[in-house]
Structure formats: structure tokens, C-alpha cells
Design a protein around this motif. Structure first.
Motif, PDB file in Angstrom:
ATOM      1  N   GLU A 196      25.644  45.288  43.044  1.00  0.00           N
ATOM      2  CA  GLU A 196      25.467  44.149  42.146  1.00  0.00           C
ATOM      3  C   GLU A 196      24.532  44.508  40.995  1.00  0.00           C
ATOM      4  O   GLU A 196      24.777  44.128  39.840  1.00  0.00           O
ATOM      5  CB  GLU A 196      24.916  42.948  42.922  1.00  0.00           C
ATOM      6  CG  GLU A 196      24.752  41.692  42.101  1.00  0.00           C
ATOM      7  CD  GLU A 196      26.059  41.030  41.714  1.00  0.00           C
ATOM      8  OE1 GLU A 196      26.020  40.069  40.915  1.00  0.00           O
ATOM      9  OE2 GLU A 196      27.132  41.476  42.196  1.00  0.00           O
ATOM     10  N   ASP A 255      30.632  34.230  46.231  1.00  0.00           N
ATOM     11  CA  ASP A 255      31.985  34.070  45.686  1.00  0.00           C
ATOM     12  C   ASP A 255      32.121  34.662  44.294  1.00  0.00           C
ATOM     13  O   ASP A 255      33.250  34.883  43.824  1.00  0.00           O
ATOM     14  CB  ASP A 255      32.362  32.581  45.645  1.00  0.00           C
ATOM     15  CG  ASP A 255      32.576  31.999  47.043  1.00  0.00           C
ATOM     16  OD1 ASP A 255      32.747  32.791  47.990  1.00  0.00           O
ATOM     17  OD2 ASP A 255      32.560  30.757  47.165  1.00  0.00           O
ATOM     18  N   THR A 256      30.991  34.896  43.618  1.00  0.00           N
ATOM     19  CA  THR A 256      31.048  35.435  42.249  1.00  0.00           C
ATOM     20  C   THR A 256      30.379  36.794  42.120  1.00  0.00           C
ATOM     21  O   THR A 256      30.085  37.241  41.011  1.00  0.00           O
ATOM     22  CB  THR A 256      30.391  34.447  41.267  1.00  0.00           C
ATOM     23  OG1 THR A 256      29.023  34.220  41.660  1.00  0.00           O
ATOM     24  CG2 THR A 256      31.139  33.129  41.239  1.00  0.00           C
ATOM     25  N   LEU A 258      29.788  40.642  41.702  1.00  0.00           N
ATOM     26  CA  LEU A 258      30.528  41.572  40.853  1.00  0.00           C
ATOM     27  C   LEU A 258      30.882  42.834  41.620  1.00  0.00           C
ATOM     28  O   LEU A 258      30.257  43.173  42.623  1.00  0.00           O
ATOM     29  CB  LEU A 258      29.687  41.916  39.628  1.00  0.00           C
ATOM     30  CG  LEU A 258      29.239  40.722  38.776  1.00  0.00           C
ATOM     31  CD1 LEU A 258      28.238  41.170  37.718  1.00  0.00           C
ATOM     32  CD2 LEU A 258      30.443  40.042  38.122  1.00  0.00           C
TER      33      LEU A 258
END
Length: 307
Positions: A196, A255-256, A258
Motif C-alpha cells: 500500500e 475494499d479500496t 491499492l
């Protein structure tokens, strides 16, 4: 367990720091590496390693000797435990472990420092695969307490306990894993966070300096003392309350999250931003600053840590 004789096979950066740590804990160390320059390299590094260990554990009375040998058989004569630190190449590792077996007694545990290979893959050519374990340290090995212990498909659980007892008695903080998985435990946790972090830098969300500041001045100090689970439960009336209150927020983050692929563009972006964060400081300066700071941090954790 008391004073042991430890065989160190592979005497690069990892092996040298293992040797310093074992000797500082009072064990006798017998070391071997096919590269004859390793001994001189270690003698140059040892005063600094010893100073770090003395600062971390002042007043420790027991000190073991470190001896060097030209042949692996002579090195391993009479050892009680072997810490293997060979290159991360599976064919070489299999051969090396089988060779070590030829020179030690059947009761001797052989621990590999491998960071990437699975024990089940390494022990296939061993006469006694039941005594092969992973004993993966964290860098810098002489200071960092963590040792990840895991067995392969043919490892005797008693071998894991023997390794755990030795590491724990010398002041390490071992974790014993229930099964094998690529990257073991801490590297997987780090890998998830670093993926991330790299994606955030790649996409221009934040610079390397600011991402690292978020680590150091955000969860870092609390996690150093209590880990993520205990720290988070203190943010509510216990873990269940925390998960119910903040679970939706974390789910939205998950859920988001990267993805990161280390393609040329990503490598270039991360390298450039890291260079800006480092500034004019050399690798040697950064390492010296890290080691000096680690001693104080680890002493604090030892006094106030929850685990």
C-alpha cells in the motif's frame, strides 16, 4: 539449557551477527564460511557489534568465545545446535543441510535463517529431516529480538520447542508458526503494509518521507510496545467493541486498498522519492543512526512492552 556450543555455517552479514549474539549470551561459537575473507571482515565489525550488545544488555557477565575454522567438519565437531546462513538458493540449501548432517550428532537441531524458502523444500535430501527447522531472524540480527520458527512437513514438533527454548534463553522473542507460508509471519505483515505504501507513492498520494512519517509517528510507537491487536482494543472498550465501532471504516479501507506491481515506472517513482527523503545521508550514516536508536527503543520495549 545453559551454555551450548553453536555451529555457524555461512558467515556473511547474517551469520556474523548471529555469532555475536550467541557469544554475547555466553555460548561457544564455532564458525565456518567458504570465503576466507569473512573472518577478517568479522574482526573489523565485531567491536561495533559488541558495543551494541553491551549497550542493550549492560552488566551481562557470560561471554562465549568465537572460533573460526577452514573446514565444515572441523567446525561442527561437538556442536549442540547449528544456525545455517547459506544463500537463498534451494538446490544449494538442500545440499548444504545434508552436508551439515554428516558432521553432527542425531540429536542436534539444524536451524536455517532462510527468509524466503520453505523448510519442506529444504529438508528433502536430509537423512534426519525431523530436526530441520526455520530460525529466521530480523535485521540487524544481533539487536532485533524476533526469530520466526517453523517446521516442514517432516519436522518433529519437539525440534521447534528446542529451538524456541534456545532463542528465548538468549534474549530473543521467538514466534512459533503452526504451518508454513511464503514469507513466514513478519515479512507478510510488512509486505501488506509496504504494498500500500508503494502504491500511494506511485500514485502521488504522498511522498516517501510523508509515508514513513506516518509509520514512525502514527502506529509505530504504540505497535512497538503492544502490537496491533492490543493497541486497537485500547481504542475502545475491548476488541469486540472496537471491531463493531470501527469495523465499517476498516472494511471501507480494505475494499479500496491499492495494488502495486514493481514495474519500471513504479521503481523509478519510489526510488526518486526515497532519494529525496534520504537527502545527503550515506548508507553508513543511516545504519549507524538506526543501530543507535534501536538500542534505546528495544530497552524501552523490554521495560514497558506488553508481549
Amino acid at each position: 539449557m545453559g551454555r551450548q556450543t553453536i555451529g555457524i555455517v555461512g558467515f556473511g552479514v547474517i551469520g556474523q551477527r548471529w555469532a555475536a549474539a550467541f557469544a554475547h549470551a555466553g555460548h561457544v561459537v564455532r564458525a565456518y564460511d567458504p570465503n576466507p575473507e569473512r573472518e577478517d571482515d568479522f574482526r573489523r565489525n565485531f567491536p561495533a557489534l559488541k558495543a551494541d550488545l553491551d549497550a542493550l544488555s549492560p552488566g551481562a557477565e557470560a561471554r562465549g568465545e568465537i572460533r573460526f575454522f577452514d573446514e565444515i567438519g572441523e567446525t561442527l565437531a561437538g556442536v549442540d545446535f547449528v544456525q545455517e546462513n547459506g544463500p537463498e538458493q534451494i538446490d544449494l540449501k538442500r545440499q548444504l543441510l545434508a552436508d551439515i548432517e554428516n558432521h553432527v550428532g542425531d540429536a542436534v537441531i539444524i536451524a536455517s535463517s532462510s527468509s524466503a524458502l520453505l523448510v519442506s523444500d529444504m529438508q528433502t535430501q536430509c537423512r534426519r529431516p525431523d530436526r530441520i527447522v526455520l530460525g529466521h531472524p530480523f535485521n540487524p540480527v544481533h539487536l532485533m529480538p524476533l526469530v520466526e520458527i517453523v517446521g516442514g512437513k517432516l519436522t518433529d514438533p519437539a525440534a521447534l520447542e528446542t529451538a524456541r527454548a534456545l532463542y528465548e534463553e538468549m534474549g530473543k522473542k521467538p514466534v512459533v508458526m503452526s504451518r508454513e507460508i511464503t514469507g513466514h509471519l513478519a515479512l507478510r505483515l510488512m509486505g501488506a503494509m509496504w504494498r500500500e505504501a508503494i502504491a500511494l507513492v506511485r500514485d502521488g498520494v504522498a511522498s516517501v518521507e510523508d509515508v514513513d512519517r506516518a509509520f514512525v509517528y502514527g502506529p509505530g510507537p504504540k505497535w512497538a510496545l503492544q502490537g496491533s491487536f492490543i493497541s486497537n482494543q485500547l481504542n475502545a472498550a475491548g476488541m469486540e467493541d472496537f471491531l463493531r465501532k470501527y469495523g465499517p471504516t476498516y472494511q471501507a479501507i480494505w475494499d479500496t486498498l491499492l495494488d502495486a506491481k514493481l514495474d519500471e515506472a513504479t521503481i523509478a517513482a519510489v526510488t526518486a522519492s526515497t532519494s529525496e527523503a534520504v537527502g545527503g545521508r550515506s548508507q553508513e550514516q543511516l545504519k549507524a543512526e538506526r543501530e543507535a536508536g534501536l538500542v534505546a527503543v528495544l530497552k524501552n520495549i523490554a521495560q514497558h512492552g506488553a508481549l
